[in-house]
Design an enzyme around this catalytic site. Sequence first.
Site, short mmCIF file in Angstrom:
data_model
loop_
_atom_site.label_atom_id
_atom_site.label_comp_id
_atom_site.label_asym_id
_atom_site.label_seq_id
_atom_site.Cartn_x
_atom_site.Cartn_y
_atom_site.Cartn_z
CB SER A 148 -16.28 22.70 -23.03
OG SER A 148 -16.24 21.35 -22.61
CE1 TYR A 161 -18.28 24.04 -17.95
CE2 TYR A 161 -18.30 22.14 -19.41
CZ TYR A 161 -17.62 23.20 -18.83
OH TYR A 161 -16.30 23.44 -19.15
P1 NAD Z 1 -10.50 27.53 -12.80
O1 NAD Z 1 -11.47 27.21 -11.71
O2 NAD Z 1 -9.08 27.12 -12.65
O3 NAD Z 1 -10.51 29.10 -13.11
C1 NAD Z 1 -11.70 29.82 -13.26
C2 NAD Z 1 -11.45 31.27 -12.90
O4 NAD Z 1 -12.66 31.99 -13.13
C3 NAD Z 1 -11.07 31.49 -11.42
O5 NAD Z 1 -9.93 32.34 -11.34
C4 NAD Z 1 -12.32 32.16 -10.82
O6 NAD Z 1 -12.02 33.07 -9.76
C5 NAD Z 1 -12.87 32.88 -12.05
N1 NAD Z 1 -14.31 33.18 -11.95
C6 NAD Z 1 -15.30 32.37 -11.48
N2 NAD Z 1 -16.48 33.01 -11.52
C7 NAD Z 1 -16.24 34.24 -12.04
C8 NAD Z 1 -17.05 35.36 -12.34
N3 NAD Z 1 -18.37 35.35 -12.08
N4 NAD Z 1 -16.46 36.47 -12.87
C9 NAD Z 1 -15.13 36.49 -13.10
N5 NAD Z 1 -14.31 35.47 -12.83
C10 NAD Z 1 -14.85 34.35 -12.30
O7 NAD Z 1 -11.17 26.91 -14.13
P2 NAD Z 1 -10.55 26.46 -15.54
O8 NAD Z 1 -10.57 24.98 -15.60
O9 NAD Z 1 -9.31 27.19 -15.85
O10 NAD Z 1 -11.75 26.95 -16.50
C11 NAD Z 1 -11.67 28.09 -17.32
C12 NAD Z 1 -12.65 27.95 -18.47
O11 NAD Z 1 -12.30 26.81 -19.26
C13 NAD Z 1 -14.12 27.74 -18.05
O12 NAD Z 1 -14.97 28.46 -18.91
C14 NAD Z 1 -14.32 26.24 -18.26
O13 NAD Z 1 -15.66 25.91 -18.49
C15 NAD Z 1 -13.45 26.02 -19.48
N6 NAD Z 1 -13.06 24.62 -19.67
C16 NAD Z 1 -12.32 23.98 -18.73
C17 NAD Z 1 -11.95 22.65 -18.94
C18 NAD Z 1 -11.12 21.89 -17.96
O14 NAD Z 1 -11.03 20.67 -18.12
N7 NAD Z 1 -10.53 22.51 -16.96
C19 NAD Z 1 -12.35 22.00 -20.12
C20 NAD Z 1 -13.12 22.70 -21.05
C21 NAD Z 1 -13.45 24.01 -20.82
#
Ligand code: NAD
Length: 266
Positions: A148, A161
């Site tokens: 991130s 985080y």
């Molecule tokens: P999201 O909530 O849309 O999706 C996350 C997915 O992870 C879900 O399908 C959930 O069921 C699954 N999950 C949760 N806990 C789990 C576990 N213990 N084992 C297996 N699966 C699990 O989130 P997102 O925004 O798509 O985030 C995905 C990644 O991207 C994360 O690592 C997040 O930190 C990173 N990220 C997101 C953003 C953002 O702005 N959305 C920015 C930077 C980084």
Amino acid sequence: MTQSPTLSLKDKVCIVTGAASGIGKGIATRYVADGAKVAIADINQDAADSAAKELSAQGPGEAIGIVMDVTSEEQVDTGVAKVAEKWGGIDVLVSNAGIQIVHPIENFPFADWKKMLAIHLDGAFLTTRACYRHMKETGGGSIILMGSVHSKEASPLKAPYVTAKHGLMGLSKVIAKEGAAHNIRSNVICPGFVKTPLVEKQIPEQAKDLGISEKEVVERIMLGNTVDKEFTTIEDIAEVAWMFAAFPTNALTGQSLVASHGWFMN
Ligand code: NAD
């Protein structure tokens, strides 16, 4: 003049964790569109199966759903072994599953701190270890950890985080050094804010914690430092994940790429 090979994920076996939703699903979609075989590994089995069905129907690649809690050593090892057995190895891991919990440090429940580190750090370690063993046997592969902007910057309310996302940078560099001899590469993607369920959930929570409106959270906290006040999109991150997965040599390993509309500049 030598011609560079055309990069492709056709028939590559890929595991994307947390791929039933958001960024992970976008990456899985991009990989299947390029002909890859993709395991959608998610804690939510129904959502993983339904995403896999949707992507297989789109083709030309195929997808399967695998239930996996990335914090469980047993579930990770079993799930990865199942995929390797079905498709003959593992070429690409995207360790993407993640959640967000925000609180000021002074009120951060210890249980939530531990839950955050388990999903982001234990999850990356366990899935890497399981896939690394298979990649070593079959001649190499690409490991992509979902970092991130918070792998490089801090924000208030996000102690675990930010800690975990910084930690992934160290893990990736170790994988790059140990993996080089086996043609295993490791890189980190560092997105800015992407509108997914993870971010939608934070908007009212941060507004409450900071005592400001939801509009201010979006315009000031989330997009205030971008060059154009734009969210990064799922498709932007999927494209970067495709490039790291398909890139064929150790020229690109131990790196991190920030895609954040200029919020963070190296
Ligand atoms: P999201 O909530 O849309 O999706 C996350 C997915 O992870 C879900 O399908 C959930 O069921 C699954 N999950 C949760 N806990 C789990 C576990 N213990 N084992 C297996 N699966 C699990 O989130 P997102 O925004 O798509 O985030 C995905 C990644 O991207 C994360 O690592 C997040 O930190 C990173 N990220 C997101 C953003 C953002 O702005 N959305 C920015 C930077 C980084």
